[in-house]
Write a protein that holds these residues in place. Structure first.
Motif, PDB file in Angstrom:
ATOM      1  N   VAL A  27      50.945  30.666  25.827  1.00 45.64           N
ATOM      2  CA  VAL A  27      49.717  30.776  25.046  1.00 45.64           C
ATOM      3  C   VAL A  27      48.646  31.535  25.824  1.00 45.64           C
ATOM      4  O   VAL A  27      47.991  32.437  25.289  1.00 45.64           O
ATOM      5  CB  VAL A  27      49.195  29.377  24.654  1.00 45.64           C
ATOM      6  N   VAL A  28      48.477  31.185  27.097  1.00 44.80           N
ATOM      7  CA  VAL A  28      47.439  31.813  27.909  1.00 44.80           C
ATOM      8  C   VAL A  28      47.745  33.287  28.164  1.00 44.80           C
ATOM      9  O   VAL A  28      46.859  34.144  28.081  1.00 44.80           O
ATOM     10  CB  VAL A  28      47.263  31.065  29.244  1.00 44.80           C
ATOM     11  N   VAL A  29      48.998  33.594  28.463  1.00 44.85           N
ATOM     12  CA  VAL A  29      49.378  34.996  28.680  1.00 44.85           C
ATOM     13  C   VAL A  29      49.142  35.815  27.415  1.00 44.85           C
ATOM     14  O   VAL A  29      48.598  36.929  27.463  1.00 44.85           O
ATOM     15  CB  VAL A  29      50.862  35.094  29.115  1.00 44.85           C
ATOM     16  N   THR A  30      49.514  35.250  26.268  1.00 49.44           N
ATOM     17  CA  THR A  30      49.298  35.942  24.992  1.00 49.44           C
ATOM     18  C   THR A  30      47.819  36.156  24.742  1.00 49.44           C
ATOM     19  O   THR A  30      47.387  37.254  24.357  1.00 49.44           O
ATOM     20  CB  THR A  30      49.916  35.129  23.833  1.00 49.44           C
ATOM     21  N   LEU A  31      47.023  35.100  24.947  1.00 46.66           N
ATOM     22  CA  LEU A  31      45.582  35.202  24.732  1.00 46.66           C
ATOM     23  C   LEU A  31      44.957  36.219  25.674  1.00 46.66           C
ATOM     24  O   LEU A  31      44.107  37.026  25.264  1.00 46.66           O
ATOM     25  CB  LEU A  31      44.934  33.825  24.925  1.00 46.66           C
ATOM     26  N   SER A  32      45.384  36.205  26.936  1.00 46.67           N
ATOM     27  CA  SER A  32      44.847  37.161  27.916  1.00 46.67           C
ATOM     28  C   SER A  32      45.159  38.595  27.515  1.00 46.67           C
ATOM     29  O   SER A  32      44.293  39.476  27.593  1.00 46.67           O
ATOM     30  CB  SER A  32      45.413  36.862  29.311  1.00 46.67           C
ATOM     31  N   LEU A  33      46.400  38.837  27.077  1.00 39.47           N
ATOM     32  CA  LEU A  33      46.789  40.193  26.657  1.00 39.47           C
ATOM     33  C   LEU A  33      46.003  40.640  25.438  1.00 39.47           C
ATOM     34  O   LEU A  33      45.582  41.805  25.348  1.00 39.47           O
ATOM     35  CB  LEU A  33      48.292  40.230  26.380  1.00 39.47           C
ATOM     36  N   LEU A  34      45.805  39.726  24.489  1.00 38.94           N
ATOM     37  CA  LEU A  34      45.027  40.066  23.292  1.00 38.94           C
ATOM     38  C   LEU A  34      43.590  40.412  23.657  1.00 38.94           C
ATOM     39  O   LEU A  34      43.014  41.377  23.142  1.00 38.94           O
ATOM     40  CB  LEU A  34      45.054  38.902  22.297  1.00 38.94           C
ATOM     41  N   ASP A  67      34.016  40.614  28.137  1.00 34.94           N
ATOM     42  CA  ASP A  67      35.128  39.915  27.483  1.00 34.94           C
ATOM     43  C   ASP A  67      36.466  40.269  28.130  1.00 34.94           C
ATOM     44  O   ASP A  67      37.337  39.401  28.292  1.00 34.94           O
ATOM     45  CB  ASP A  67      35.164  40.261  25.995  1.00 34.94           C
ATOM     46  N   LEU A  68      36.642  41.536  28.471  1.00 36.62           N
ATOM     47  CA  LEU A  68      37.893  41.958  29.106  1.00 36.62           C
ATOM     48  C   LEU A  68      38.103  41.230  30.439  1.00 36.62           C
ATOM     49  O   LEU A  68      39.215  40.794  30.752  1.00 36.62           O
ATOM     50  CB  LEU A  68      37.885  43.471  29.326  1.00 36.62           C
ATOM     51  N   LEU A  69      37.027  41.087  31.212  1.00 35.62           N
ATOM     52  CA  LEU A  69      37.138  40.413  32.511  1.00 35.62           C
ATOM     53  C   LEU A  69      37.445  38.930  32.349  1.00 35.62           C
ATOM     54  O   LEU A  69      38.087  38.331  33.217  1.00 35.62           O
ATOM     55  CB  LEU A  69      35.852  40.609  33.310  1.00 35.62           C
ATOM     56  N   VAL A  70      36.998  38.335  31.243  1.00 34.19           N
ATOM     57  CA  VAL A  70      37.363  36.943  30.968  1.00 34.19           C
ATOM     58  C   VAL A  70      38.878  36.822  30.842  1.00 34.19           C
ATOM     59  O   VAL A  70      39.504  35.920  31.406  1.00 34.19           O
ATOM     60  CB  VAL A  70      36.679  36.433  29.684  1.00 34.19           C
ATOM     61  N   GLY A  71      39.473  37.749  30.096  1.00 34.70           N
ATOM     62  CA  GLY A  71      40.919  37.730  29.916  1.00 34.70           C
ATOM     63  C   GLY A  71      41.682  38.097  31.166  1.00 34.70           C
ATOM     64  O   GLY A  71      42.793  37.600  31.399  1.00 34.70           O
ATOM     65  N   ALA A  72      41.108  38.947  31.999  1.00 34.44           N
ATOM     66  CA  ALA A  72      41.815  39.423  33.185  1.00 34.44           C
ATOM     67  C   ALA A  72      41.636  38.520  34.405  1.00 34.44           C
ATOM     68  O   ALA A  72      42.509  38.480  35.281  1.00 34.44           O
ATOM     69  CB  ALA A  72      41.337  40.840  33.538  1.00 34.44           C
ATOM     70  N   LEU A  73      40.528  37.781  34.466  1.00 43.60           N
ATOM     71  CA  LEU A  73      40.234  36.988  35.658  1.00 43.60           C
ATOM     72  C   LEU A  73      40.153  35.485  35.397  1.00 43.60           C
ATOM     73  O   LEU A  73      40.857  34.698  36.032  1.00 43.60           O
ATOM     74  CB  LEU A  73      38.913  37.463  36.286  1.00 43.60           C
TER      75      LEU A  73
END
Length: 311
Positions: A27-34, A67-73
């Motif tokens: 779930v987290v990997v999917t959410l991060s990629l999205l 927002d991108l950094l939230v998903g990446a970090l």
């Protein structure tokens, strides 16, 4: 032995549930990629297409970077900490996660503050808007937003150090007396300011709608749609983050018993906001939809389309 147990991550029970752990990872990997892919589309669109080089879109670009950094970090760090059953060296990692979390959350709402100011000038002072809000002013607002966010995150993180390291436990939220001013400065005050500004914009926009001439009706309709879209971005942010900050406030007051797992769930809801903004842009903005299509189809790699008129 007891001290060692206290150093374990408070979500250690997840380690014993292998299926749950793997499901959480997926779930987290999917959410991060999205989050990364969606906001990367926004960033590329604003940077590449000349038509999108406007003060408002530069603020949108800054929000997309946040927002991108939230998903990446933030999400990867949080997942590692949640999956670790007893990681004694996780103190530094938890502090880094907390620092990025506060930095990016504060940056998001300050960027929304800047966007609301931009919209206020566009709606309430349309004749002087281009002179008041230019590229230089926009870049200055972005710089101030990120600088204030960095300073606040550093201060809150440093002051959040627990006095007794032996009882230290990694949480997705901070519940110390020193952390109480944090939500007030980073969420409640900016939210009141933004809401007040948008209420003023709404009142002025309604008054202008009654006096509008037919000759400029289509242009005004586009401007009104832009205001509505950015207001929806604000609304989505509040829906995602308000439950967390309200529950955190109640947790501090100790008047209501709120399980830690519930506050963690609200925190994850807040982080999920980062995947929604690109969807809002794609749904409401025709020029962003067209830009996304050209990027995803690879058309921009076939020639110079930076001056393309996005309809």
């Amino acid at each position: 032995m007891i001290e060692d147990q206290r150093l374990c991550n408070e979500s250690a029970e997840l380690q014993r549930q292998t299926v749950t752990s793997y499901a959480l990872s997926v779930v987290v990997v999917t959410l991060s990629l999205l989050i990364i892919c969606g906001n990367l589309l926004v960033i590329i669109s604003v940077i590449y297409f000349k038509q999108l080089h406007t003060p408002t879109n530069y603020l949108v670009l800054s929000l997309a970077v946040t927002d991108l950094l939230v998903g990446a970090l933030v999400l990867p760090f949080s997942t590692i900490l949640s999956m670790s059953s007893c990681w004694y060296s996780s103190y530094l990692l938890c502090k880094m996660r907390g620092l990025f979390d506060i930095l990016l959350c504060t940056s998001s709402i300050l960027n929304l503050c800047c966007i609301s100011i931009d919209r206020y000038c566009a709606v309430c002072h349309p004749l002087t808007y281009r002179t008041k809000i230019n590229v230089f002013v926009t870049l200055a607002m972005i710089l101030v937003s990120w600088t204030l966010s960095a300073l606040l995150s550093i201060v809150i993180t440093v002051r959040g150090n627990d006095e007794e390291n032996l009882s230290w436990r990694c949480k997705v939220f901070v519940a110390t007396k020193e952390s109480i001013p944090g939500p007030i400065l980073t969420f409640y005050i900016p939210t009141v300011i933004i809401s007040t500004i948008y209420l003023k914009i709404l009142l002025v926009a309604k008054r202008q709608a009654r006096n509008i001439q037919k000759t400029i009706k289509s242009e005004a309709a586009l401007e009104n749609k832009a205001n509505i879209t950015l207001a929806i971005v604000l609304g989505v942010f509040l829906v995602c983050w308000t439950p967390y900050f309200l529950s955190l406030g109640l947790y501090h007051m100790r008047k209501f018993t709120i399980p830690d797992i519930a506050i963690e769930a609200f925190k994850w809801l807040g982080w999920s906001n980062s995947v929604l903004n690109p969807l809002v842009y794609a749904f409401f903005y025709r020029w962003f939809r067209q830009a996304f299509k050209m990027i995803l189809s690879g058309k921009i790699f076939q020639g110079d389309f930076s001056h393309t008129k996005l309809l």
